[in-house]
Design an enzyme around this catalytic site. Structure first.
Site, PDB file in Angstrom:
ATOM      1  N   SER A 104       0.817  -1.219   0.000  1.00 20.84           N
ATOM      2  CA  SER A 104       0.000   0.000   0.000  1.00 20.84           C
ATOM      3  C   SER A 104       0.848   1.266   0.000  1.00 20.84           C
ATOM      4  O   SER A 104       1.922   1.319   0.619  1.00 20.84           O
ATOM      5  CB  SER A 104      -0.864  -0.015   1.270  1.00 20.84           C
ATOM      6  OG  SER A 104      -1.375   1.267   1.519  1.00 20.84           O
ATOM      7  N   GLU A 139       0.196   3.624   1.755  1.00 15.22           N
ATOM      8  CA  GLU A 139       0.274   4.049   3.159  1.00 15.22           C
ATOM      9  C   GLU A 139       1.670   3.784   3.730  1.00 15.22           C
ATOM     10  O   GLU A 139       2.042   4.373   4.748  1.00 15.22           O
ATOM     11  CB  GLU A 139      -0.764   3.313   4.013  1.00 15.22           C
ATOM     12  CG  GLU A 139      -2.166   3.867   3.916  1.00 15.22           C
ATOM     13  CD  GLU A 139      -2.325   5.237   4.586  1.00 15.22           C
ATOM     14  OE1 GLU A 139      -1.917   5.374   5.746  1.00 15.22           O
ATOM     15  OE2 GLU A 139      -2.853   6.146   3.937  1.00 15.22           O
ATOM     16  N   TYR A 167      -1.528   0.268  10.703  1.00 16.81           N
ATOM     17  CA  TYR A 167      -1.809  -0.375   9.412  1.00 16.81           C
ATOM     18  C   TYR A 167      -0.609  -0.232   8.474  1.00 16.81           C
ATOM     19  O   TYR A 167      -0.146  -1.207   7.867  1.00 16.81           O
ATOM     20  CB  TYR A 167      -3.060   0.254   8.780  1.00 16.81           C
ATOM     21  CG  TYR A 167      -3.271  -0.147   7.330  1.00 16.81           C
ATOM     22  CD1 TYR A 167      -3.871  -1.355   6.989  1.00 16.81           C
ATOM     23  CD2 TYR A 167      -2.857   0.693   6.278  1.00 16.81           C
ATOM     24  CE1 TYR A 167      -4.055  -1.718   5.654  1.00 16.81           C
ATOM     25  CE2 TYR A 167      -3.037   0.336   4.959  1.00 16.81           C
ATOM     26  CZ  TYR A 167      -3.634  -0.867   4.642  1.00 16.81           C
ATOM     27  OH  TYR A 167      -3.816  -1.226   3.325  1.00 16.81           O
TER      28      TYR A 167
HETATM   29  P1  NAP Z   1     -11.452  -4.675   1.882  1.00 14.31           P
HETATM   30  O1  NAP Z   1     -12.599  -4.324   1.009  1.00 14.31           O
HETATM   31  O2  NAP Z   1     -11.406  -4.160   3.276  1.00 14.31           O
HETATM   32  O3  NAP Z   1     -11.349  -6.282   1.923  1.00 14.31           O
HETATM   33  C1  NAP Z   1     -10.559  -6.944   2.880  1.00 14.31           C
HETATM   34  C2  NAP Z   1     -10.777  -8.443   2.744  1.00 14.31           C
HETATM   35  O4  NAP Z   1      -9.958  -9.112   3.695  1.00 14.31           O
HETATM   36  C3  NAP Z   1     -12.233  -8.904   3.009  1.00 14.31           C
HETATM   37  O5  NAP Z   1     -12.553  -9.898   2.080  1.00 14.31           O
HETATM   38  C4  NAP Z   1     -12.131  -9.495   4.412  1.00 14.31           C
HETATM   39  O6  NAP Z   1     -13.098 -10.483   4.676  1.00 14.31           O
HETATM   40  C5  NAP Z   1     -10.735 -10.119   4.334  1.00 14.31           C
HETATM   41  N1  NAP Z   1     -10.167 -10.434   5.650  1.00 14.31           N
HETATM   42  C6  NAP Z   1      -9.999  -9.603   6.706  1.00 14.31           C
HETATM   43  N2  NAP Z   1      -9.434 -10.267   7.731  1.00 14.31           N
HETATM   44  C7  NAP Z   1      -9.226 -11.533   7.314  1.00 14.31           C
HETATM   45  C8  NAP Z   1      -8.678 -12.694   7.922  1.00 14.31           C
HETATM   46  N3  NAP Z   1      -8.227 -12.705   9.188  1.00 14.31           N
HETATM   47  N4  NAP Z   1      -8.594 -13.833   7.192  1.00 14.31           N
HETATM   48  C9  NAP Z   1      -9.068 -13.868   5.931  1.00 14.31           C
HETATM   49  N5  NAP Z   1      -9.633 -12.809   5.300  1.00 14.31           N
HETATM   50  C10 NAP Z   1      -9.702 -11.652   5.987  1.00 14.31           C
HETATM   51  O7  NAP Z   1     -10.066  -4.238   1.202  1.00 14.31           O
HETATM   52  P2  NAP Z   1      -9.772  -3.829  -0.343  1.00 14.31           P
HETATM   53  O8  NAP Z   1      -9.986  -2.366  -0.501  1.00 14.31           O
HETATM   54  O9  NAP Z   1     -10.427  -4.810  -1.244  1.00 14.31           O
HETATM   55  O10 NAP Z   1      -8.186  -4.031  -0.376  1.00 14.31           O
HETATM   56  C11 NAP Z   1      -7.608  -5.295  -0.716  1.00 14.31           C
HETATM   57  C12 NAP Z   1      -6.189  -5.336  -0.213  1.00 14.31           C
HETATM   58  O11 NAP Z   1      -5.420  -4.294  -0.811  1.00 14.31           O
HETATM   59  C13 NAP Z   1      -6.031  -5.125   1.285  1.00 14.31           C
HETATM   60  O12 NAP Z   1      -4.929  -5.910   1.710  1.00 14.31           O
HETATM   61  C14 NAP Z   1      -5.691  -3.652   1.425  1.00 14.31           C
HETATM   62  O13 NAP Z   1      -4.982  -3.416   2.616  1.00 14.31           O
HETATM   63  C15 NAP Z   1      -4.833  -3.469   0.188  1.00 14.31           C
HETATM   64  N6  NAP Z   1      -4.820  -2.121  -0.393  1.00 14.31           N
HETATM   65  C16 NAP Z   1      -5.986  -1.499  -0.701  1.00 14.31           C
HETATM   66  C17 NAP Z   1      -5.969  -0.249  -1.311  1.00 14.31           C
HETATM   67  C18 NAP Z   1      -7.247   0.463  -1.672  1.00 14.31           C
HETATM   68  O14 NAP Z   1      -7.171   1.667  -1.932  1.00 14.31           O
HETATM   69  N7  NAP Z   1      -8.366  -0.233  -1.749  1.00 14.31           N
HETATM   70  C19 NAP Z   1      -4.737   0.358  -1.602  1.00 14.31           C
HETATM   71  C20 NAP Z   1      -3.561  -0.329  -1.291  1.00 14.31           C
HETATM   72  C21 NAP Z   1      -3.602  -1.575  -0.698  1.00 14.31           C
HETATM   73  P3  NAP Z   1     -14.572 -10.129   5.274  1.00 14.31           P
HETATM   74  O15 NAP Z   1     -15.414  -9.773   4.071  1.00 14.31           O
HETATM   75  O16 NAP Z   1     -14.955 -11.394   5.912  1.00 14.31           O
HETATM   76  O17 NAP Z   1     -14.398  -8.972   6.197  1.00 14.31           O
HETATM   77  O1  G4F Z   2     -10.524   6.807   2.596  1.00 10.05           O
HETATM   78  P1  G4F Z   2      -9.534   6.714   3.697  1.00 10.05           P
HETATM   79  O2  G4F Z   2      -9.996   6.129   4.967  1.00 10.05           O
HETATM   80  O3  G4F Z   2      -8.285   5.927   3.082  1.00 10.05           O
HETATM   81  P2  G4F Z   2      -6.741   5.816   3.514  1.00 10.05           P
HETATM   82  O4  G4F Z   2      -6.528   6.086   4.943  1.00 10.05           O
HETATM   83  O5  G4F Z   2      -5.957   6.636   2.555  1.00 10.05           O
HETATM   84  O6  G4F Z   2      -6.451   4.261   3.278  1.00 10.05           O
HETATM   85  C1  G4F Z   2      -6.924   3.576   2.121  1.00 10.05           C
HETATM   86  O7  G4F Z   2      -5.967   3.666   1.104  1.00 10.05           O
HETATM   87  C2  G4F Z   2      -4.716   3.009   1.388  1.00 10.05           C
HETATM   88  C3  G4F Z   2      -3.796   3.225   0.185  1.00 10.05           C
HETATM   89  O8  G4F Z   2      -3.109   4.441   0.354  1.00 10.05           O
HETATM   90  C4  G4F Z   2      -4.983   1.544   1.637  1.00 10.05           C
HETATM   91  F1  G4F Z   2      -3.813   0.905   1.868  1.00 10.05           F
HETATM   92  C5  G4F Z   2      -5.913   1.387   2.822  1.00 10.05           C
HETATM   93  O9  G4F Z   2      -6.213   0.006   3.007  1.00 10.05           O
HETATM   94  C6  G4F Z   2      -7.211   2.133   2.515  1.00 10.05           C
HETATM   95  O10 G4F Z   2      -7.843   1.470   1.439  1.00 10.05           O
HETATM   96  O11 G4F Z   2      -8.946   8.171   4.029  1.00 10.05           O
HETATM   97  C7  G4F Z   2      -8.403   9.010   3.033  1.00 10.05           C
HETATM   98  C8  G4F Z   2      -8.126  10.396   3.619  1.00 10.05           C
HETATM   99  C9  G4F Z   2      -7.353  10.383   4.944  1.00 10.05           C
HETATM  100  O12 G4F Z   2      -6.329  11.343   4.885  1.00 10.05           O
HETATM  101  C10 G4F Z   2      -8.379  10.788   5.987  1.00 10.05           C
HETATM  102  O13 G4F Z   2      -7.845  11.512   7.102  1.00 10.05           O
HETATM  103  O14 G4F Z   2      -9.390  11.003   3.906  1.00 10.05           O
HETATM  104  C11 G4F Z   2      -9.290  11.667   5.151  1.00 10.05           C
HETATM  105  N1  G4F Z   2     -10.624  11.799   5.738  1.00 10.05           N
HETATM  106  C12 G4F Z   2     -11.236  12.988   6.043  1.00 10.05           C
HETATM  107  N2  G4F Z   2     -12.420  12.763   6.595  1.00 10.05           N
HETATM  108  C13 G4F Z   2     -11.450  10.807   6.108  1.00 10.05           C
HETATM  109  C14 G4F Z   2     -12.573  11.411   6.653  1.00 10.05           C
HETATM  110  N3  G4F Z   2     -11.316   9.461   6.015  1.00 10.05           N
HETATM  111  C15 G4F Z   2     -12.339   8.681   6.458  1.00 10.05           C
HETATM  112  N4  G4F Z   2     -12.241   7.341   6.349  1.00 10.05           N
HETATM  113  N5  G4F Z   2     -13.470   9.244   7.036  1.00 10.05           N
HETATM  114  C16 G4F Z   2     -13.634  10.608   7.162  1.00 10.05           C
HETATM  115  O15 G4F Z   2     -14.642  11.084   7.666  1.00 10.05           O
END
Ligand code: NAP
Ligand code: G4F
Length: 322
Positions: free
Chosen positions: A123, A125, A147
């Site tokens: 990520s 992050e 995280y």
């Molecule tokens: P998400 O919607 O939160 O999905 C997370 C998945 O992980 C869900 O299927 C959840 O299952 C499963 N999970 C959680 N704990 C588990 C455990 N102990 N054992 C097995 N499965 C488990 O996340 P996403 O946005 O699709 O992201 C996918 C991956 O990419 C994550 O690793 C995230 O950290 C990473 N990532 C995401 C972004 C982004 O912007 N979306 C960016 C960079 C990296 P349940 O449905 O049962 O909760």
């Molecule tokens: O949407 P966010 O919660 O995503 P964040 O923290 O960037 O993390 C997501 O992206 C990562 C990749 O860079 C993934 F690895 C991670 O698993 C996840 O998918 O927050 C985005 C920004 C933050 O700076 C937060 O402070 O939005 C700002 N924000 C402002 N108000 C808020 C809010 N975020 C959330 N969730 N809720 C608010 O009310």
């Protein structure tokens, strides 16, 4: 027919990746965790075409079992505790799943079938208090949340298994990617859902945290293609994937509210409850390597993404009203 195993198939990315792989003729195995209620909303439409098997990143033997039983050609490790604020409330659980869970799965692959190709969901992050702008594969990490710290561990253990055991293990360092399937707590979806509810008369304000944070937001459907591309190369390498443009949360609000003819300033309330103990102020990708070596290109712009999400929430919330 190649076989792919996805952990986190019930999540946003897992559902798009499963669709993508099925279209390419893969047999798709999805690992799901047991819960007292079914959480398969995002993959309901795929359930006849994928095989779901119970397992958990906490549980080593469940991981060994699934690899032994299906001997997948490719494993995509998308499962994680992925919500940044929760990682301050549950730092140990976040470390167990998002960090050590990667080692458990890599161990299962190494012991049972080391020819398996392995994708780790790293990520942006990890860059946290970013040392340079934009961020590339060479930018040092400075994570700002439990995280982010857990993801740095997951990243390096994947690199280490590649270097120690010659596994084909890669990390995709993906910047924020969103969609109508994004969890409701993430800021993009919180805003699109909030806009829909306000427009349809169900709410009159939207409470958010830091409006000045900037992210490089893209469409999740585009990003799963990059994951697959990373596993099709001759040599395993890590790649940064993002658009290369950044917007603030404030600009996101403006884009979403103005799409339905409203002014965000009339509805958005800043609430300290949603501020974080340590913030990541600015993320912006340098995706040059992924573009040059994988040929990856995003298809959906920031504005198209925000409009798509607002449209989808308007439809969904309208249905709830009937
Ligand atoms: P998400 O919607 O939160 O999905 C997370 C998945 O992980 C869900 O299927 C959840 O299952 C499963 N999970 C959680 N704990 C588990 C455990 N102990 N054992 C097995 N499965 C488990 O996340 P996403 O946005 O699709 O992201 C996918 C991956 O990419 C994550 O690793 C995230 O950290 C990473 N990532 C995401 C972004 C982004 O912007 N979306 C960016 C960079 C990296 P349940 O449905 O049962 O909760
Ligand atoms: O949407 P966010 O919660 O995503 P964040 O923290 O960037 O993390 C997501 O992206 C990562 C990749 O860079 C993934 F690895 C991670 O698993 C996840 O998918 O927050 C985005 C920004 C933050 O700076 C937060 O402070 O939005 C700002 N924000 C402002 N108000 C808020 C809010 N975020 C959330 N969730 N809720 C608010 O009310």
């Amino acid at each position: 027919m190649p076989t792919a195993m996805i952990t986190g198939i019930t999540g946003q990315d897992g559902s798009y990746l499963a669709e993508f792989l099925l279209e390419r003729g893969y047999e798709v195995i999805g690992m799901v965790r047991r819960s007292s209620t079914v959480t398969f909303e995002r993959i309901q439409h795929l359930q006849d075409n994928v095989t779901l098997i119970q397992g958990d990143l906490h549980d080593q033997s469940s991981l060994v079992d699934v690899i032994e039983r299906f001997r997948p050609d490719e494993v995509y490790n998308l499962a994680a505790q992925s919500f940044v604020p929760t990682s301050w409330n549950q730092p140990v659980l976040t470390g167990e799943v998002t960090a050590l869970g990667v080692t458990r799965l890599l161990e299962a692959v190494r012991l049972v079938n080391p020819d398996t190709r392995f994708y780790q969901a790293s990520s942006s992050e990890m860059f946290g208090k970013a040392k340079e702008v934009p961020q590339s594969e060479l930018t040092p990490f400075h994570p700002r949340s439990p995280y982010g710290v857990a993801k740095v561990y997951g990243h390096w253990i994947a690199v280490n298994y590649r270097e120690s055991y010659n596994l084909y293990a890669v990390s995709g360092i993906l910047f924020n990617h969103e969609s109508p399937r994004r969890g409701l707590e993430f800021v993009t979806r919180k805003i699109s859902n909030g806009v829909a509810r306000i427009k349809l008369g169900l709410a009159n304000e939207l409470r958010l945290g830091n409006l000045e944070a900037q992210r490089d937001w893209g469409f999740a459907g585009d990003y799963v293609e990059a994951m697959w591309m990373m596993l099709q190369q001759d040599q395993p390498q890590d790649y940064v994937v993002g658009i290369g443009k950044t917007h603030s949360v404030r600009q996101l609000c403006d884009c979403a509210f103005s799409y339905v003819g409203l002014d965000y300033q009339d509805y958005v309330v800043q609430d300290p409850l949603f501020y974080r103990p340590a913030e990541v102020d600015l993320l912006i990708a340098d995706p040059a390597k992924a573009q040059a070596e994988l040929g990856w290109k995003p298809k959906i712009s920031f504005e198209e993404l925000v409009h798509m999400m607002v449209e989808s929430d308007l439809k969904r919330v309208s249905k709830e009203l009937i």
